[in-house]
Design a protein around this motif. Structure first.
Motif, PDB file in Angstrom:
ATOM      1  N   ILE A  57       0.855  -1.176   0.000  1.00 56.12           N
ATOM      2  CA  ILE A  57       0.000   0.000   0.000  1.00 56.12           C
ATOM      3  C   ILE A  57       0.902   1.240   0.000  1.00 56.12           C
ATOM      4  N   ALA A  58       0.427   2.310  -0.606  1.00 53.35           N
ATOM      5  CA  ALA A  58       1.106   3.608  -0.531  1.00 53.35           C
ATOM      6  C   ALA A  58       0.267   4.514   0.354  1.00 53.35           C
ATOM      7  N   THR A  59       0.927   5.421   1.036  1.00 49.01           N
ATOM      8  CA  THR A  59       0.217   6.373   1.869  1.00 49.01           C
ATOM      9  C   THR A  59       0.955   7.708   1.861  1.00 49.01           C
ATOM     10  N   ILE A  60       0.204   8.770   2.036  1.00 47.58           N
ATOM     11  CA  ILE A  60       0.785  10.091   2.249  1.00 47.58           C
ATOM     12  C   ILE A  60       0.496  10.460   3.691  1.00 47.58           C
ATOM     13  N   ILE A  61       1.555  10.859   4.397  1.00 48.54           N
ATOM     14  CA  ILE A  61       1.401  11.283   5.783  1.00 48.54           C
ATOM     15  C   ILE A  61       1.867  12.724   5.921  1.00 48.54           C
ATOM     16  N   SER A  62       1.460  13.343   6.992  1.00 47.62           N
ATOM     17  CA  SER A  62       1.964  14.649   7.397  1.00 47.62           C
ATOM     18  C   SER A  62       2.694  14.431   8.721  1.00 47.62           C
ATOM     19  N   THR A  63       3.918  14.940   8.795  1.00 47.65           N
ATOM     20  CA  THR A  63       4.707  14.728  10.009  1.00 47.65           C
ATOM     21  C   THR A  63       5.576  15.933  10.322  1.00 47.65           C
ATOM     22  N   HIS A  64       5.870  16.105  11.595  1.00 45.74           N
ATOM     23  CA  HIS A  64       6.821  17.120  12.037  1.00 45.74           C
ATOM     24  C   HIS A  64       8.217  16.522  12.185  1.00 45.74           C
ATOM     25  N   LEU A  65       8.333  15.208  12.053  1.00 46.07           N
ATOM     26  CA  LEU A  65       9.625  14.537  12.222  1.00 46.07           C
ATOM     27  C   LEU A  65      10.565  14.851  11.067  1.00 46.07           C
ATOM     28  N   SER A  66      11.835  14.948  11.357  1.00 45.26           N
ATOM     29  CA  SER A  66      12.847  15.100  10.316  1.00 45.26           C
ATOM     30  C   SER A  66      12.969  13.766   9.570  1.00 45.26           C
ATOM     31  N   PRO A  67      13.628  13.747   8.407  1.00 40.71           N
ATOM     32  CA  PRO A  67      13.775  12.471   7.695  1.00 40.71           C
ATOM     33  C   PRO A  67      14.410  11.367   8.546  1.00 40.71           C
ATOM     34  N   ILE A  68      15.464  11.684   9.280  1.00 46.99           N
ATOM     35  CA  ILE A  68      16.130  10.648  10.094  1.00 46.99           C
ATOM     36  C   ILE A  68      15.254  10.262  11.287  1.00 46.99           C
ATOM     37  N   GLN A  69      14.571  11.220  11.901  1.00 48.27           N
ATOM     38  CA  GLN A  69      13.650  10.884  12.989  1.00 48.27           C
ATOM     39  C   GLN A  69      12.537   9.969  12.471  1.00 48.27           C
ATOM     40  N   LEU A  70      12.012  10.262  11.281  1.00 48.57           N
ATOM     41  CA  LEU A  70      10.968   9.424  10.702  1.00 48.57           C
ATOM     42  C   LEU A  70      11.516   8.039  10.388  1.00 48.57           C
ATOM     43  N   LEU A  71      12.717   7.967   9.835  1.00 48.98           N
ATOM     44  CA  LEU A  71      13.331   6.663   9.563  1.00 48.98           C
ATOM     45  C   LEU A  71      13.463   5.862  10.856  1.00 48.98           C
ATOM     46  N   ASP A  72      13.956   6.478  11.909  1.00 47.51           N
ATOM     47  CA  ASP A  72      14.072   5.784  13.194  1.00 47.51           C
ATOM     48  C   ASP A  72      12.708   5.318  13.689  1.00 47.51           C
ATOM     49  N   TYR A  73      11.691   6.148  13.500  1.00 50.57           N
ATOM     50  CA  TYR A  73      10.340   5.805  13.946  1.00 50.57           C
ATOM     51  C   TYR A  73       9.786   4.608  13.170  1.00 50.57           C
ATOM     52  N   VAL A  74       9.933   4.608  11.840  1.00 52.61           N
ATOM     53  CA  VAL A  74       9.389   3.482  11.068  1.00 52.61           C
ATOM     54  C   VAL A  74      10.192   2.212  11.320  1.00 52.61           C
ATOM     55  N   LYS A  75      11.500   2.331  11.564  1.00 55.10           N
ATOM     56  CA  LYS A  75      12.311   1.147  11.892  1.00 55.10           C
ATOM     57  C   LYS A  75      11.884   0.580  13.234  1.00 55.10           C
ATOM     58  N   LYS A  76      11.525   1.453  14.177  1.00 48.92           N
ATOM     59  CA  LYS A  76      11.038   0.973  15.479  1.00 48.92           C
ATOM     60  C   LYS A  76       9.712   0.228  15.301  1.00 48.92           C
ATOM     61  N   ILE A  77       8.827   0.745  14.465  1.00 47.33           N
ATOM     62  CA  ILE A  77       7.571   0.047  14.190  1.00 47.33           C
ATOM     63  C   ILE A  77       7.866  -1.335  13.607  1.00 47.33           C
ATOM     64  N   GLU A  78       8.775  -1.400  12.628  1.00 45.37           N
ATOM     65  CA  GLU A  78       9.120  -2.690  12.024  1.00 45.37           C
ATOM     66  C   GLU A  78       9.629  -3.678  13.082  1.00 45.37           C
ATOM     67  N   ILE A  79      10.534  -3.226  13.934  1.00 42.14           N
ATOM     68  CA  ILE A  79      11.096  -4.101  14.981  1.00 42.14           C
ATOM     69  C   ILE A  79      10.020  -4.508  15.974  1.00 42.14           C
ATOM     70  N   ASP A  80       9.207  -3.538  16.422  1.00 42.11           N
ATOM     71  CA  ASP A  80       8.130  -3.841  17.380  1.00 42.11           C
ATOM     72  C   ASP A  80       7.148  -4.864  16.824  1.00 42.11           C
ATOM     73  N   MET A  81       6.957  -4.859  15.499  1.00 41.71           N
ATOM     74  CA  MET A  81       6.025  -5.807  14.877  1.00 41.71           C
ATOM     75  C   MET A  81       6.679  -7.162  14.594  1.00 41.71           C
ATOM     76  N   GLY A  82       7.985  -7.273  14.823  1.00 45.14           N
ATOM     77  CA  GLY A  82       8.640  -8.566  14.687  1.00 45.14           C
ATOM     78  C   GLY A  82       9.591  -8.708  13.517  1.00 45.14           C
ATOM     79  N   ARG A  83       9.895  -7.628  12.837  1.00 42.65           N
ATOM     80  CA  ARG A  83      10.864  -7.725  11.734  1.00 42.65           C
ATOM     81  C   ARG A  83      12.252  -7.942  12.331  1.00 42.65           C
ATOM     82  N   LEU A  84      12.917  -8.970  11.832  1.00 42.53           N
ATOM     83  CA  LEU A  84      14.190  -9.362  12.412  1.00 42.53           C
ATOM     84  C   LEU A  84      15.398  -8.821  11.665  1.00 42.53           C
ATOM     85  N   THR A  85      15.274  -8.603  10.343  1.00 42.86           N
ATOM     86  CA  THR A  85      16.423  -8.135   9.566  1.00 42.86           C
ATOM     87  C   THR A  85      16.057  -6.873   8.810  1.00 42.86           C
TER      88      THR A  85
END
Length: 137
Positions: A57-85
């Protein structure tokens, strides 16, 4: 704080793929505002062999996070959901419960070891991405 419009692609090919994507979107909405979502699209794995089909799926979001802050946030979501690599770090693609890619961040052009914006492979090289992004870019 200023808000930035960001295009993301989400994909899953393990378990209940649509539910995995919806869970990730719910987690994103805790910090970001979801402005638009595409339809779900199924596709074959790209750049690796697997018998598991992807749901994307594609999505458009609005965020106040910087690119690196957003990257860290989405990586945390991936890890929290069980992504291992992380394929960016390992340079190997594998099946995954969730994958969240930052495709565009406003009109910003940004390159680091961890992040490239815009994500040119998704914009120009991958058929499923072009289909999902046709109304977003």
């Amino acid at each position: 704080m200023s808000q930035h419009k960001v295009v993301l692609l989400l994909g899953s090919n393990i378990g209940d793929q649509k539910n995995n994507i919806d869970t990730a979107l719910n987690k994103l909405s805790e910090t970001c505002t979801i402005l638009k979502k595409s339809e779900y699209l199924t596709s074959e794995p790209v750049e690796f062999a697997s018998s598991n089909i992807f749901c994307n799926i594609a999505t458009i979001i609005s965020t106040h996070l910087s690119p690196i802050q957003l990257l860290d946030y989405v990586k945390k979501i991936e890890i929290d959901m069980g992504r291992l690599t992380d394929s960016t770090a390992s340079k190997v693609y594998t099946d995954r419960i969730i994958d969240i890619d930052i495709v565009k961040y406003g009109e910003l052009k940004f390159v680091s070891e961890r992040l490239e914006i815009p994500h040119n492979r998704h914009l120009f090289e991958r058929e499923f991405s072009r289909i999902l992004l046709k109304d977003f870019i």
